[in-house]
Design a protein around this motif. Structure first.
Motif, mmCIF file in Angstrom:
data_model
loop_
_atom_site.group_PDB
_atom_site.id
_atom_site.type_symbol
_atom_site.label_atom_id
_atom_site.label_comp_id
_atom_site.label_asym_id
_atom_site.label_seq_id
_atom_site.Cartn_x
_atom_site.Cartn_y
_atom_site.Cartn_z
ATOM 1 N N LEU A 186 0.849 -1.179 0.000
ATOM 2 C CA LEU A 186 0.000 0.000 0.000
ATOM 3 C C LEU A 186 0.889 1.235 0.000
ATOM 4 C CD1 LEU A 186 -2.825 1.291 0.226
ATOM 5 C CD2 LEU A 186 -2.530 1.213 2.730
ATOM 6 N N GLU A 187 0.646 2.122 -0.942
ATOM 7 C CA GLU A 187 1.372 3.393 -1.025
ATOM 8 C C GLU A 187 0.360 4.498 -0.738
ATOM 9 O OE1 GLU A 187 3.721 6.146 -4.328
ATOM 10 O OE2 GLU A 187 3.049 4.140 -4.873
ATOM 11 N N VAL A 188 0.704 5.394 0.193
ATOM 12 C CA VAL A 188 -0.198 6.478 0.578
ATOM 13 C C VAL A 188 0.518 7.796 0.325
ATOM 14 C CG1 VAL A 188 -1.527 7.519 2.452
ATOM 15 C CG2 VAL A 188 -1.256 5.020 2.342
ATOM 16 N N VAL A 189 -0.138 8.692 -0.431
ATOM 17 C CA VAL A 189 0.413 10.011 -0.716
ATOM 18 C C VAL A 189 -0.573 11.035 -0.173
ATOM 19 C CG1 VAL A 189 1.120 11.618 -2.536
ATOM 20 C CG2 VAL A 189 1.572 9.173 -2.794
ATOM 21 N N GLY A 190 -0.087 11.875 0.753
ATOM 22 C CA GLY A 190 -0.945 12.888 1.353
ATOM 23 C C GLY A 190 -0.918 14.176 0.549
ATOM 24 N N THR A 191 -2.093 14.777 0.372
ATOM 25 C CA THR A 191 -2.218 16.067 -0.305
ATOM 26 C C THR A 191 -3.160 16.937 0.522
ATOM 27 O OG1 THR A 191 -4.156 15.497 -1.640
ATOM 28 C CG2 THR A 191 -1.992 14.917 -2.551
ATOM 29 N N THR A 192 -3.340 18.172 0.112
ATOM 30 C CA THR A 192 -4.254 19.056 0.839
ATOM 31 C C THR A 192 -5.711 18.616 0.701
ATOM 32 O OG1 THR A 192 -4.327 20.521 -1.076
ATOM 33 C CG2 THR A 192 -2.735 21.072 0.664
ATOM 34 N N SER A 193 -6.001 17.839 -0.334
ATOM 35 C CA SER A 193 -7.387 17.395 -0.529
ATOM 36 C C SER A 193 -7.667 16.011 0.052
ATOM 37 C CB SER A 193 -7.734 17.410 -2.017
ATOM 38 O OG SER A 193 -6.880 16.540 -2.719
ATOM 39 N N GLY A 194 -6.651 15.340 0.575
ATOM 40 C CA GLY A 194 -6.861 14.010 1.142
ATOM 41 C C GLY A 194 -5.662 13.114 0.900
ATOM 42 N N TYR A 195 -5.905 11.832 0.966
ATOM 43 C CA TYR A 195 -4.846 10.846 0.761
ATOM 44 C C TYR A 195 -5.170 10.002 -0.472
ATOM 45 C CZ TYR A 195 -3.495 11.955 5.526
ATOM 46 O OH TYR A 195 -3.093 12.613 6.651
ATOM 47 N N TYR A 196 -4.189 9.873 -1.340
ATOM 48 C CA TYR A 196 -4.313 8.972 -2.490
ATOM 49 C C TYR A 196 -3.659 7.662 -2.100
ATOM 50 C CZ TYR A 196 -5.709 12.922 -5.373
ATOM 51 O OH TYR A 196 -6.389 13.985 -5.896
ATOM 52 N N GLN A 197 -4.384 6.593 -2.262
ATOM 53 C CA GLN A 197 -3.862 5.275 -1.909
ATOM 54 C C GLN A 197 -3.764 4.417 -3.170
ATOM 55 O OE1 GLN A 197 -6.601 3.788 1.070
ATOM 56 N NE2 GLN A 197 -5.486 4.848 2.714
ATOM 57 N N THR A 198 -2.619 3.768 -3.308
ATOM 58 C CA THR A 198 -2.400 2.825 -4.406
ATOM 59 C C THR A 198 -2.007 1.500 -3.794
ATOM 60 O OG1 THR A 198 -1.626 4.593 -5.855
ATOM 61 C CG2 THR A 198 -1.088 2.344 -6.506
ATOM 62 N N LEU A 199 -2.744 0.466 -4.137
ATOM 63 C CA LEU A 199 -2.464 -0.874 -3.629
ATOM 64 C C LEU A 199 -2.039 -1.735 -4.813
ATOM 65 C CD1 LEU A 199 -3.085 -2.676 -0.900
ATOM 66 C CD2 LEU A 199 -4.694 -3.714 -2.491
ATOM 67 N N THR A 200 -0.847 -2.326 -4.726
ATOM 68 C CA THR A 200 -0.352 -3.206 -5.788
ATOM 69 C C THR A 200 -0.137 -4.589 -5.186
ATOM 70 O OG1 THR A 200 0.792 -1.325 -6.768
ATOM 71 C CG2 THR A 200 1.427 -3.509 -7.552
ATOM 72 N N THR A 201 -0.774 -5.596 -5.802
ATOM 73 C CA THR A 201 -0.659 -6.959 -5.288
ATOM 74 C C THR A 201 0.589 -7.633 -5.861
ATOM 75 O OG1 THR A 201 -1.908 -8.001 -7.066
ATOM 76 C CG2 THR A 201 -3.189 -7.135 -5.209
ATOM 77 N N VAL A 202 0.981 -8.728 -5.222
ATOM 78 C CA VAL A 202 2.154 -9.454 -5.705
ATOM 79 C C VAL A 202 1.917 -10.055 -7.090
ATOM 80 C CG1 VAL A 202 3.144 -9.944 -3.442
ATOM 81 C CG2 VAL A 202 1.500 -11.546 -4.421
ATOM 82 N N SER A 203 0.646 -10.247 -7.468
ATOM 83 C CA SER A 203 0.352 -10.780 -8.804
ATOM 84 C C SER A 203 0.323 -9.683 -9.867
ATOM 85 C CB SER A 203 -0.987 -11.541 -8.795
ATOM 86 O OG SER A 203 -2.052 -10.629 -8.566
ATOM 87 N N GLY A 204 0.464 -8.385 -9.438
ATOM 88 C CA GLY A 204 0.536 -7.297 -10.395
ATOM 89 C C GLY A 204 -0.737 -6.500 -10.556
ATOM 90 N N ARG A 205 -1.793 -6.856 -9.854
ATOM 91 C CA ARG A 205 -3.030 -6.069 -9.927
ATOM 92 C C ARG A 205 -2.818 -4.748 -9.200
ATOM 93 N NH1 ARG A 205 -7.671 -9.729 -7.692
ATOM 94 N NH2 ARG A 205 -8.990 -8.083 -8.541
ATOM 95 N N MET A 206 -3.466 -3.661 -9.697
ATOM 96 C CA MET A 206 -3.299 -2.350 -9.084
ATOM 97 C C MET A 206 -4.666 -1.710 -8.856
ATOM 98 S SD MET A 206 -1.065 0.958 -10.274
ATOM 99 C CE MET A 206 -2.042 1.324 -11.700
#
Length: 162
Positions: A12-32
């Protein structure tokens, strides 16, 4: 929590901004998956799939006798077809019994202009009118023996030949 690919290990990658948090989840099988979290409210996970590149269409080459002792080399790649007359001495009058096989027929009526050669001299031009059903009508100024040479490229909508 709210793991969109339940049962798969992921990062899980979390990037904080002034409008909220963008979350990107990448699985070991390559799904995003991605979502936005704002004011404590989690958005819906959206799965992103990579665009699959279409394989390059094969080149199909075929030499066919189209009638009256005349042959043509047909080459197809994708929907493009190139038809080239094979040089041979032939006596052709105005005729309508020539054909282009299925898989190589034009999607609109096409015209092959063939130079007529006798020995080392140019002896005129014949017009090969290729219809969408593959039939060919020939307009020829005379029926003397000559080598007919010409090439035309056109688009086809025929099924791919095997």
């Amino acid at each position: 929590r709210n793991h969109p690919a339940s049962g798969e290990n992921a990062q899980l990658e979390v990037v904080g901004t002034t409008s909220g948090y963008y979350q990107t989840l990448t699985t070991v099988s390559g799904r995003m998956f991605k979502r936005l979290v704002t004011s404590g409210s989690s958005g819906t996970w959206i799965e992103y799939t990579p665009k699959q590149e279409k394989p390059e269409p094969p080149i199909v080459k075929k030499t066919v006798t189209i009638g009256f002792g005349v042959s043509a080399n047909l080459v197809r790649k994708g929907n493009a077809v190139t038809a080239s007359l094979v040089g041979a001495i032939a006596s052709l009058s105005v005729c309508e019994n020539l054909t282009i096989p299925s898989g190589f027929r034009p999607s609109v009526q096409s015209y092959l202009l063939a130079n007529k050669n006798v020995g080392t001299k140019h002896a005129g031009v014949s017009v090969w009118d290729i219809s969408t059903d593959g039939s060919i009508r020939l307009s020829n100024p005379d029926s003397a023996n000559a080598v007919h040479l010409g090439t035309v490229t056109y688009i086809t909508e025929d099924n791919y030949p095997s």
